[in-house]
Design a protein around this motif. Structure first.
Motif, mmCIF file in Angstrom:
data_model
loop_
_atom_site.group_PDB
_atom_site.id
_atom_site.type_symbol
_atom_site.label_atom_id
_atom_site.label_comp_id
_atom_site.label_asym_id
_atom_site.label_seq_id
_atom_site.Cartn_x
_atom_site.Cartn_y
_atom_site.Cartn_z
ATOM 1 N N GLY A 171 0.818 -1.194 0.000
ATOM 2 C CA GLY A 171 0.000 0.000 0.000
ATOM 3 C C GLY A 171 0.852 1.244 0.000
ATOM 4 O O GLY A 171 1.741 1.400 -0.828
ATOM 5 N N ALA A 172 0.618 2.113 0.983
ATOM 6 C CA ALA A 172 1.380 3.359 1.072
ATOM 7 C C ALA A 172 1.541 3.726 2.536
ATOM 8 O O ALA A 172 0.932 3.114 3.424
ATOM 9 N N ALA A 173 2.356 4.722 2.791
ATOM 10 C CA ALA A 173 2.578 5.179 4.160
ATOM 11 C C ALA A 173 2.795 6.681 4.171
ATOM 12 O O ALA A 173 3.328 7.257 3.211
ATOM 13 N N ILE A 174 2.377 7.300 5.258
ATOM 14 C CA ILE A 174 2.658 8.708 5.522
ATOM 15 C C ILE A 174 3.399 8.763 6.852
ATOM 16 O O ILE A 174 2.974 8.147 7.828
ATOM 17 N N VAL A 175 4.514 9.497 6.899
ATOM 18 C CA VAL A 175 5.349 9.559 8.098
ATOM 19 C C VAL A 175 5.686 11.012 8.399
ATOM 20 O O VAL A 175 6.017 11.775 7.488
ATOM 21 N N ASN A 176 5.608 11.389 9.676
ATOM 22 C CA ASN A 176 5.956 12.769 10.026
ATOM 23 C C ASN A 176 7.462 12.923 10.204
ATOM 24 O O ASN A 176 8.223 11.966 10.091
ATOM 25 N N ALA A 177 7.904 14.144 10.472
ATOM 26 C CA ALA A 177 9.331 14.474 10.393
ATOM 27 C C ALA A 177 10.190 13.690 11.379
ATOM 28 O O ALA A 177 11.272 13.222 11.029
ATOM 29 N N ASP A 178 9.742 13.533 12.622
ATOM 30 C CA ASP A 178 10.560 12.810 13.600
ATOM 31 C C ASP A 178 10.175 11.332 13.682
ATOM 32 O O ASP A 178 10.668 10.608 14.538
ATOM 33 N N GLU A 179 9.295 10.904 12.776
ATOM 34 C CA GLU A 179 8.894 9.503 12.649
ATOM 35 C C GLU A 179 8.211 8.976 13.905
ATOM 36 O O GLU A 179 8.224 7.776 14.175
ATOM 37 N N SER A 180 7.606 9.868 14.667
ATOM 38 C CA SER A 180 6.837 9.439 15.827
ATOM 39 C C SER A 180 5.418 9.039 15.450
ATOM 40 O O SER A 180 4.753 8.317 16.208
ATOM 41 N N VAL A 181 4.946 9.512 14.301
ATOM 42 C CA VAL A 181 3.621 9.148 13.801
ATOM 43 C C VAL A 181 3.758 8.614 12.382
ATOM 44 O O VAL A 181 4.415 9.238 11.539
ATOM 45 N N SER A 182 3.177 7.454 12.140
ATOM 46 C CA SER A 182 3.131 6.906 10.784
ATOM 47 C C SER A 182 1.740 6.365 10.522
ATOM 48 O O SER A 182 1.049 5.899 11.433
ATOM 49 N N ILE A 183 1.327 6.450 9.272
ATOM 50 C CA ILE A 183 -0.003 6.005 8.865
ATOM 51 C C ILE A 183 0.154 5.018 7.724
ATOM 52 O O ILE A 183 0.702 5.362 6.671
ATOM 53 N N MET A 184 -0.284 3.799 7.930
ATOM 54 C CA MET A 184 -0.248 2.787 6.881
ATOM 55 C C MET A 184 -1.579 2.781 6.141
ATOM 56 O O MET A 184 -2.642 2.805 6.765
ATOM 57 N N ILE A 185 -1.509 2.751 4.843
ATOM 58 C CA ILE A 185 -2.695 2.791 3.990
ATOM 59 C C ILE A 185 -2.824 1.460 3.258
ATOM 60 O O ILE A 185 -1.882 1.000 2.617
ATOM 61 N N ASN A 186 -3.999 0.837 3.385
ATOM 62 C CA ASN A 186 -4.307 -0.440 2.720
ATOM 63 C C ASN A 186 -3.411 -1.575 3.203
ATOM 64 O O ASN A 186 -2.902 -2.372 2.416
ATOM 65 N N GLU A 187 -3.222 -1.643 4.510
ATOM 66 C CA GLU A 187 -2.631 -2.844 5.087
ATOM 67 C C GLU A 187 -3.786 -3.808 5.319
ATOM 68 O O GLU A 187 -4.535 -4.099 4.404
#
Length: 350
Positions: free
Chosen positions: A102-118
């Motif tokens: 799928g895809a992922a969105i990650v913030n600058a310090d990598e404390s938050v990540s969002i996985m899309i279509n897992e």
């Protein structure tokens, strides 16, 4: 886009400066969410999954996640295999996502990540160092609110959030702590303590969660129940259990020093000697030795080495990340050689 776009900085969970960080490596909150107008990923056609990803990407392009600060959007299928694995090694995405992909969105310090279509359309994750479950829950909740303001979630008044796996229905929340437990392992009480944790309704797994093997005395403890409890109740219950494990681990370390300090120091210094001089080393051996070294650092049996090296090496010695660092795919023997080189250089920098 290349994984180098995330930079060479450490993820926030790797910095090690946090409450109870001598035992708790990280705290994680993960929220499973699905969009009501789309078939869930396990049954969806490729075109439907593409549309989910496209909608999120357009929203992201228009500043939908500006509340997280600077973020990066990564299409997993555009990454080479080694760079996909490096994302897993840093705990930014799951092994399942890079197989979908799928895809992922990650913030600058990598404390938050969002996985899309897992397994679900969205897996929102907050990952912080040490024991910071309440803070991780707040970060995940704030991110969830940004999506909830734009997309219609699959939700039932009776059951809560609807998810692909029935065990996630309700809050859709998985809270976990990653723990380093060498004291319990060395004094023989690890199985007893973790067995008691299991009877309280918590799952105990390896470093990379479900299906992963425990190495280097590292374990993940997470909630199993998501229905019938609030997010705050789940967070508080896991925090209580984590504090109990911390107490048992610190008591075990104290007893080891009291009863067998010389043998313990010998174990620590032997680990340092191998790590500082080995020319080839396999991953499993490296994990065990690094665990012994970190124990020695925490007990002040060895000085001049920062404890953060433990968190860094947990990631850097993994196969995917090694290949990222050295810029090419490596055969197994090459990985063992470059792993040893990286460890030696990391210790020299201390």
């Amino acid at each position: 886009m290349a994984i180098k776009s995330f930079g060479q900085n450490l993820s926030r969970w790797m910095d090690g400066e946090a409450p109870h960080s001598t035992v708790v490596i990280s705290s994680r909150m993960r929220l499973a969410r699905n969009f009501g107008e789309f078939t869930f990923p396990g049954q969806a056609e490729e075109g439907q999954l593409d549309e989910v990803q496209n909608q999120i990407r357009r929203w992201w392009n228009n500043g939908g996640l500006k509340g997280l600060g600077e973020t990066k959007f990564v299409s997993i299928k555009e990454l080479p295999a080694s760079e996909r694995q490096a994302l897993v090694d840093k705990h930014l995405v799951s092994p399942a996502l890079i197989k979908n992909p799928g895809a992922a969105i990650v913030n600058a310090d990598e404390s938050v990540s969002i996985m899309i279509n897992e397994e679900d359309h969205l897996r929102i994750q907050a990952l912080l160092p040490g024991l910071q479950l309440a803070e991780a829950w707040q970060a995940a909740s704030d991110t969830d609110d940004l999506f909830d303001a734009r997309f219609r979630y699959a939700w039932s008044p009776e059951r809560g959030f609807l998810t692909s796996c029935p065990t996630n229905v309700g809050t859709g929340m998985r809270a976990s702590v990653m723990l380093h437990l060498p004291g319990l392992a060395l004094n023989g009480s690890l199985n007893q303590v973790l067995g008691a944790v299991g009877k309280l309704g918590f799952a105990v797994r390896g470093m990379y969660g479900e299906g992963s093997e425990a190495q280097g005395n590292i374990y993940q403890v997470s909630n199993q129940v998501t229905l019938g409890q609030s997010e705050e109740q789940i967070t508080e219950a896991l925090n209580r259990v984590a504090l109990q494990i911390i107490r048992h681990e610190l008591d075990s370390r104290e007893q080891l020093v009291k009863n067998s300090e010389n043998a313990l120091a010998d174990r620590v210094w032997r680990a340092y000697g191998v790590l500082a001089h080995a020319r080839t080393i396999e991953s499993r051996e490296a994990m065990e030795l690094i665990s012994n070294l970190r124990l020695g650092i925490d007990l002040e049996l060895i000085s001049g080495i920062k404890p953060q090296i433990f968190n860094e090496l947990l990631v850097f010695i993994r196969a995917g990340y090694l290949q990222k660092i050295f810029g090419r795919e490596l055969a197994p023997r090459e990985r063992d050689m470059y792993r040893a080189q990286l460890i030696r250089e990391s210790l020299v920098k201390q």
